[in-house]
Enzyme design. Structure first.
Site, PDB file in Angstrom:
ATOM      1  N   CYS A  88     -17.268  38.734  34.607  1.00  0.00           N
ATOM      2  CA  CYS A  88     -17.383  37.289  34.511  1.00  0.00           C
ATOM      3  C   CYS A  88     -16.085  36.501  34.655  1.00  0.00           C
ATOM      4  O   CYS A  88     -15.903  35.734  35.587  1.00  0.00           O
ATOM      5  CB  CYS A  88     -18.039  36.961  33.170  1.00  0.00           C
ATOM      6  SG  CYS A  88     -18.100  35.227  32.778  1.00  0.00           S
ATOM      7  N   HIS A 146     -15.654  30.407  29.649  1.00  0.00           N
ATOM      8  CA  HIS A 146     -15.158  31.784  29.583  1.00  0.00           C
ATOM      9  C   HIS A 146     -13.848  31.996  30.337  1.00  0.00           C
ATOM     10  O   HIS A 146     -13.646  33.034  30.988  1.00  0.00           O
ATOM     11  CB  HIS A 146     -16.220  32.772  30.075  1.00  0.00           C
ATOM     12  CG  HIS A 146     -16.067  34.123  29.426  1.00  0.00           C
ATOM     13  ND1 HIS A 146     -16.884  35.190  29.714  1.00  0.00           N
ATOM     14  CD2 HIS A 146     -15.176  34.580  28.497  1.00  0.00           C
ATOM     15  CE1 HIS A 146     -16.523  36.240  29.001  1.00  0.00           C
ATOM     16  NE2 HIS A 146     -15.482  35.896  28.251  1.00  0.00           N
TER      17      HIS A 146
END
Length: 461
Positions: A88, A146
């Site tokens: 990610c 993130h």
């Protein structure tokens, strides 16, 4: 050019590599406009851990995604679209900077584990949002960030005017609790609360932003956590209650949210279909705003799928540099400039979209931070040849480089193995041609080493 938007057709039920005849996809051909549209609105939609064939238009046998299928039918579906990494955070850093993830310390973490990591996207690094903001764009992000934690990092610090979402990786879809037991939901930089289904909430926020910014231009990053674990559909509040209780009580801290003891193909289907419904809601708001034709929409995933994903015919999954870990559904729609019902087999990667979006907006990148991606605007609008370059991936224990039809894969376990696949003819990466193409392997290995030498070193130990 508004008539082009009516030429797309519904792409439901398409096979992974070639749509059925009823869909009538045609090989991509640029419209070759006499004058380029300027300063489009930009909507970039990220799914989280969505597998290569998890959409109807990519061959999903069970999951129904009518809104994304229609988006593909109204634009271009890429069959060789790639994420910048198999996990990610590095891919998100690549989109926001337009550069290889390994150019930043944060890109070495696969992914950034939590607030204690102490690294993130540096606030002085130019981003897609900060560059567009300087050019007069309103900027917003809803959903997953993130790329570093407060107080040092965050979307508002890196160019987004508006943010509502989670700073870290996975959160429970209802309670918004993270794996460390903390609630991870923010309005800007202020902790927020919401117990509604997260996929629906970020869709609501995105649709409201579009309604409130009818004049434009704007950049909207819509970052779903779907279909990342925990395995919770819109009707699974009881599952959420159980997971949240277990996390709060400190059971197996950090592992419960991974939900290794839950989920099913049916649950996964509801999660993807809920995301598709949310995207439909956002696209309806865009159509109602009267700016659909003037909005450039890109849909992709941050990496390949995992536990419940449908990846046929690819091998590998999230965390691996085989095709299943990095090849992802990729769709672009811009009715004012690009005809619908088209398919392209040109290899493209996350960083290319940064360069493409800046080019579409007429915004120059910061010369101090040269982009690694290549703009697709000349290819998409003018009919130019697609960029001729190598696609590069690096993870701690593996590396890959694609040149044309060939993909070089370097795997480091007990010893370093050098593999070579023709991923156009062999997308399953079953026929290792390295022994038959020794000179080519040497060339691609040297090219990989040259890029690797420019990047940050992984910490030892």
């Amino acid at each position: 050019m508004r008539g082009l938007s009516r030429r797309g057709v519904l792409a439901a039920g398409a096979a992974a590599f070639a749509a059925p005849a009823a869909v009538r996809e045609r090989p991509f051909r640029a419209a070759r406009l006499t004058e380029r549209p300027s300063r489009p609105n930009i909507l970039f939609i990220f799914a989280d851990d969505l597998g290569w064939a998890d959409l109807g238009c990519y061959g999903a046998p069970e999951i129904r995604t009518p809104h994304l299928d229609a988006l593909a039918g109204q634009g271009v579906r890429f069959t060789h679209g790639y994420a910048a990494s198999a996990v990610c955070s590095p891919t998100r850093l690549a989109l926001y900077t337009g550069r290889h993830p390994g150019r930043l310390e944060a890109g070495l973490l696969e992914p950034i584990p939590g607030p204690g990591a102490g690294v993130g996207l540096p606030v002085d690094h130019p981003t897609l949002a900060s560059l567009l903001k300087q050019a007069g764009y309103a900027t917003a992000m809803f959903g997953k960030w993130h790329c570093g934690f407060l107080p040092d990092y965050g979307p508002v610090k890196s160019g987004w005017d508006t943010f509502f979402g989670n700073m870290g990786g996975a959160v429970d879809y209802f309670s918004k609790i993270s794996g460390n037991g903390e609630t991870d939901l923010y309005e800007g930089e202020v902790p927020a609360e919401s117990l509604e289904y997260y996929t629906r909430t970020v869709s609501d926020r995105a649709a409201a932003f579009i309604r409130d910014h009818s004049e434009g231009p704007w950049l909207l990053n819509l970052n779903y956590t779907a279909p990342h674990w925990p395995w919770e559909g819109p009707g699974d509040r009881a599952v959420s209650d159980d997971l949240t209780r277990r996390i709060t009580e400190g059971q197996e801290q950090g592992q419960i949210l991974a939900h290794n003891d839950g989920g099913s193909l049916g649950t996964y289907r509801t999660m993807v279909e809920a995301m598709d419904a949310g995207i439909g809601q956002v696209l309806r708001a865009l159509a109602d705003s009267g700016r659909q034709d003037d909005t450039l929409v890109v849909f992709s995933s941050d990496n390949g799928g995992e536990r419940w994903s449908y990846l046929w015919p690819l091998t590998g999954s999230k965390g691996q540099l085989n095709e299943g870990g990095i090849r992802v559904p990729t769709i672009v729609r811009w009715p004012a400039a690009i005809g619908g019902g088209q398919v392209s087999d040109v290899p493209v990667v996350t960083q290319d979209w940064t360069a493409t979006l800046l080019d579409a907006a007429g915004v120059e990148p910061d010369a101090r931070y040269p982009l690694d991606g290549h703009s697709l605007i000349p290819y998409l609008l003018d009919g130019a040849q697609p960029p001729q370059r190598d696609l590069f991936w690096r993870m701690r224990r593996a590396g890959a480089l694609r040149r044309g039809r060939w993909k070089y894969l370097r795997v480091q376990d007990q010893q370093t193995r050098h593999l070579l696949y023709d991923v156009t003819a062999d997308p399953r990466e079953r026929a290792n041609r390295a022994a038959h193409e020794e000179d080519l392997v040497a060339q691609l290995s040297a090219a990989w080493d040259a890029i690797d030498a420019e990047l940050e070193d992984y910490p030892t130990g």
